[in-house]
Scaffold this active site. Sequence first.
Site, PDB file in Angstrom:
ATOM      1  N   SER A 149       0.854  -1.083   0.132  1.00 19.29           N
ATOM      2  CA  SER A 149       0.057   0.038  -0.140  1.00 19.29           C
ATOM      3  C   SER A 149       1.016   1.078   0.046  1.00 19.29           C
ATOM      4  O   SER A 149       1.796   1.378  -0.883  1.00 19.29           O
ATOM      5  CB  SER A 149      -1.011   0.014   1.138  1.00 19.29           C
ATOM      6  OG  SER A 149      -1.702   0.971   0.978  1.00 19.29           O
ATOM      7  N   THR A 150       0.796   2.037   1.112  1.00 21.89           N
ATOM      8  CA  THR A 150       1.664   3.160   0.936  1.00 21.89           C
ATOM      9  C   THR A 150       3.068   2.824   0.770  1.00 21.89           C
ATOM     10  O   THR A 150       3.584   2.200   1.488  1.00 21.89           O
ATOM     11  CB  THR A 150       1.564   3.916   2.455  1.00 21.89           C
ATOM     12  OG1 THR A 150       0.063   4.201   2.874  1.00 21.89           O
ATOM     13  CG2 THR A 150       2.213   5.360   2.583  1.00 21.89           C
ATOM     14  N   HIS A 205      -2.974  -1.226  -3.060  1.00 20.03           N
ATOM     15  CA  HIS A 205      -4.256  -0.343  -2.853  1.00 20.03           C
ATOM     16  C   HIS A 205      -3.945   0.848  -3.775  1.00 20.03           C
ATOM     17  O   HIS A 205      -3.100   1.854  -3.599  1.00 20.03           O
ATOM     18  CB  HIS A 205      -4.013   0.280  -1.543  1.00 20.03           C
ATOM     19  CG  HIS A 205      -4.552  -0.811  -0.446  1.00 20.03           C
ATOM     20  ND1 HIS A 205      -3.999  -0.751   0.934  1.00 20.03           N
ATOM     21  CD2 HIS A 205      -4.738  -2.244  -0.551  1.00 20.03           C
ATOM     22  CE1 HIS A 205      -4.523  -1.914   1.372  1.00 20.03           C
ATOM     23  NE2 HIS A 205      -4.543  -2.860   0.730  1.00 20.03           N
ATOM     24  N   MET A 253       0.186   1.390   5.115  1.00 22.08           N
ATOM     25  CA  MET A 253      -0.660   1.433   6.585  1.00 22.08           C
ATOM     26  C   MET A 253      -1.745   0.503   6.710  1.00 22.08           C
ATOM     27  O   MET A 253      -2.227  -0.276   5.712  1.00 22.08           O
ATOM     28  CB  MET A 253      -1.145   2.700   6.339  1.00 22.08           C
ATOM     29  CG  MET A 253      -0.576   3.946   6.335  1.00 22.08           C
ATOM     30  SD  MET A 253      -1.329   5.604   6.320  1.00 22.08           S
ATOM     31  CE  MET A 253      -2.555   5.397   7.682  1.00 22.08           C
ATOM     32  N   ASP A 279      -4.156  -4.606   6.215  1.00 21.27           N
ATOM     33  CA  ASP A 279      -4.648  -5.583   5.045  1.00 21.27           C
ATOM     34  C   ASP A 279      -3.440  -6.623   4.557  1.00 21.27           C
ATOM     35  O   ASP A 279      -2.184  -6.263   4.837  1.00 21.27           O
ATOM     36  CB  ASP A 279      -4.926  -4.761   3.771  1.00 21.27           C
ATOM     37  CG  ASP A 279      -5.655  -5.593   2.667  1.00 21.27           C
ATOM     38  OD1 ASP A 279      -6.130  -6.575   2.831  1.00 21.27           O
ATOM     39  OD2 ASP A 279      -5.577  -4.936   1.570  1.00 21.27           O
TER      40      ASP A 279
END
Lengths: 350, 687
Positions: free
Chosen positions: A173-174, A200, A292, A295
Amino acid sequence: MPLSVTDRRPGRPLRVLVVEDSVFFRSQLRRLLQQDGDIQVVGEAGDGREAIVMASSLRPDLVTMDVEMPVLDGIAAVRAVMQVAPTPILMLSALTRHGADATFAALEAGAVDFLPKQALQGDGSAANARALRERIRALVEDRAHRVPIGPVAPTAHTEAYFAERSLLVIGASTGGPALVGDLLAECAAHLPCAVLVVMHMPAGFTGYFAERVARHCALPVVEARDGDVLVPGHVWIAPGGRQTLLRRGTHLELEIEDGAPQEMYRPSIDLTLASAAKRCARRTLAVIATGMGHDGTAGSRALHAAGGLVWAQDQASSVVFGMPGAVVNAGLAHEVVSATELGRRLRHGR
Amino acid sequence: MDDEILQDFLVEAQEILENLDSQLIELEGTPGDKALLNAIFRGFHTIKGGAGFLSLEPLVEVAHKAEDVFDLLRNGRCMLDAATMDVFLQVLDTLRGMFDALHAARIPDPAEPALLAALRALAAGETPAGSLVCDVPTQDIRSPAPGDGEFDDVVAGMMAEEAGASPASDLITDDEFETLLDKLQGEGRGPAILAPTPAAGGADLIDDDEFEALLDRLQGEGRGPVVAPPATVAATDPGLITDDEFDSLLDELHGPGKFAPQAVAPCAAPAETAKPAPAAPTPTKAAEGRAGDTGGETQTKDNTIRVGTDVLDRIMNMVGELVLIRNRLSNLQASVGNAEVTQAVANLDVVTSDLQMAAMKTRMQPIKKVFGRFPRVVRDLARSLKKEIDLEMIGEETDLDKNLVEALSDPLVHLVRNSVDHGIETPDLRAAAGKPRQGRLKLAAEQDGDQILLTIEDDGKGMDAGVLRGKAVEKGLLEQDAALRLSERECFELIFLPGFSTKDEISDVSGRGVGMDVVKTRITQLNGSIEIDSKIGVGTTIRIRVPLTLAIMPTLMVVLGQQIFALPLVNVKEIIDFKRSQAREVNGSKSLVVRGKALPLFYLSRWLVQGVHDYAVDDGHVVIVSVGSQMLGLIVDELIGQEEVVIKPLGAMLQGTKGLSGATITGNGRIALILDLPELIDAYARR
């Protein structure tokens, strides 16, 4: 290059530089950011050039960066700021094809993360503004930095990491776009497994992301489509805004479904891993990388239980150690690996 | 909707819209101008962004579609033609209408479906005419489809392996999977990542070479890896590059010379960061405003606030009062004769002057606000009249009082339309006269002392004094012999007479001859003057002078009887001593010969002082004033001198009195009435 780790004394507000050419948007950003009192907008730059100057003089904890600006655009500004005054940079981008393009260019240039500007407008903007502030706190407090994969001397490692696997799932993600871009660029042309990247990202971004990373990847990279048959040596990017699952037709293939609107993440790493656990657990290696939240933890648990292999990215090389940290803390990681080591293994290709 | 936020948006959006107007016209001349295309793209982009923030869907829709088309244009995938241009001008009009609606606190109506369709067509690569000029590549980036023969075997093998090698423990059951799925879905609240927006066309704009050069400069050639700066927020870090290198970077980014040397030391001298050199050729106000004082730890930098003009007016008014008191004090201190008082008053004098200037500045706006409309006005008009006109604008940055900017707008538009309509000839006529087919229209603004000089200059056919004379007589505006006595310049000024139009066919463009006298009246009301210079076959130049501000006026103070009056200095040409013997009587009215020219002569006292209708003096002063094209002499009893006065409106009792524009308080504390000379002369001296 590691970012400067600013010495944030507890209680000191987080100092943000806003870079945005629209006076209106600047003032709105200032308002939204300062709402909770713990984030302070210490400067507003109206173009890329001002951004460079102000980032180096103000030394903010974080920079929010627009893309379309006069004088010097956001991408060039990111590159220069990362040279002159390395600072975590959060891109605020437009959800358009051009926006996606620019966003990835900015991430390649060293920005740590991005948020679509549209998130701040219209209905639900209060919730989204909260999410923006959350994101900023996480990026700064996780002493966000980006460690590009360093040069690796060819070694005589003989471990076969991938040879026994059919599927490598990378969940991120991030900080993910930059990492995944770097990792895919390292991939050996003879990588013996199929790679599925679940990251994401909003719809519209993933297709372009695939196109972009493909330029630097020895393997073909595409955005996943329903019914695509998994074959070794190919890379699929799970499409944004939808869920990517594995199903068994005549072959092992991808199943893309819309997913339910209440699902927090689309694509969800948990869902993909859970379906992998069900279809091909023993032949799946999951890498939970920077991001972050958590998940990937539930999916890793399923995969772990079903005999799959799970690696987590280490804290030092993660922009945000949330997702990999959660996997590690849950005791699900078979191994904790740095970005550099991941790259080395992919380059090794066995 | 939060009104404050909406107003903030409108302020910026309207500014952008004004710029777009002139940028689009400019683009028509240089359709390949990349910087301009980018600027226009950004303009629509910013409007869209702000409108989206406020959920103003009709605005977003138009701006977004326009942005899409400009994305194609700036990437060279589409060419601009006149028809496309018309669509965009319509877009601007539509946006303008929407802004107006928002100002009136209405939700704007969606744009015309036809316009949206035209934009859609453009974005899809069609010109409004329907021909295909855009080359939008279809995106299919997929590499060899999996399932190609080459891979089939591998896959089959893989699958076989998988199927064969899966013991029960390898799999979770369908039920378990469903449970997990349910759990995950239950967990998720709130919006998923973000609403998708389909990608519009676009391509990468970054110039890598340019950037590499920049990085080289930043790091210096042959340098090792850059070391991370120490963990500190203080802006005293020596930084990663030397001042010189940073200087070079800034030069590289902006062209040399825009930054003063101290701007290159953001770390060493944070307080001076990025202050543009005083001689910077390009205005970098924004940079100065925001980046000028970077470096403090606690500073917050929101350097603009919105202030109602009523507040500014009040401040200006109070500053005016202060000026009057200052004037009064200066007068008094002379009689006190105390050195300390003198010193204090001198200080007050300086501070008051500075304050007055600063207060005036708050009300200043660039004339660009008016000029910005002209490219569009000229273009539309030229197109409809089938003329070719090159518009040049000079001094758009010239600042003047906001009220003046607004008040000048209509007269200027009228004059410009007039030049295009009546001044500049059709291309064929021009060619026949040996001139370039394209006419030239030049608009200039400059500050000239405490006045602003506006010039409208065309290279058209010029004005024919003889024709003007004839027209004036024909229309019964002037007697034959009076007309013959008019100088050439006086003939030009005839066009300011009500009901005068010179064009044989009245076009709907410049109106019906009712305009020019209104223009004249407006300019005069602003204490300004307007003059015309013209040469047949060469062109016409119109010069307008207006004071920098309306609030403070330089005047000549005179005494009539026991009372003080202020004559606006703008009208005063000269002052001469008067001997009764010099006056001539012509047809029962007095006149005075000055340098061979006879001027009508009047006793101002007879008009303004009660009970002195037959007042006369043997000696006095004659103030020679010019009002419009007319010069006349006014006999006054006594001269006081020049004084800057703050104009106060007249009380209700006197409001509307002919010939008086206001009142003020003089340095010695008396009240003086300010004369409105054009009105005064109109009321008392006309034939």
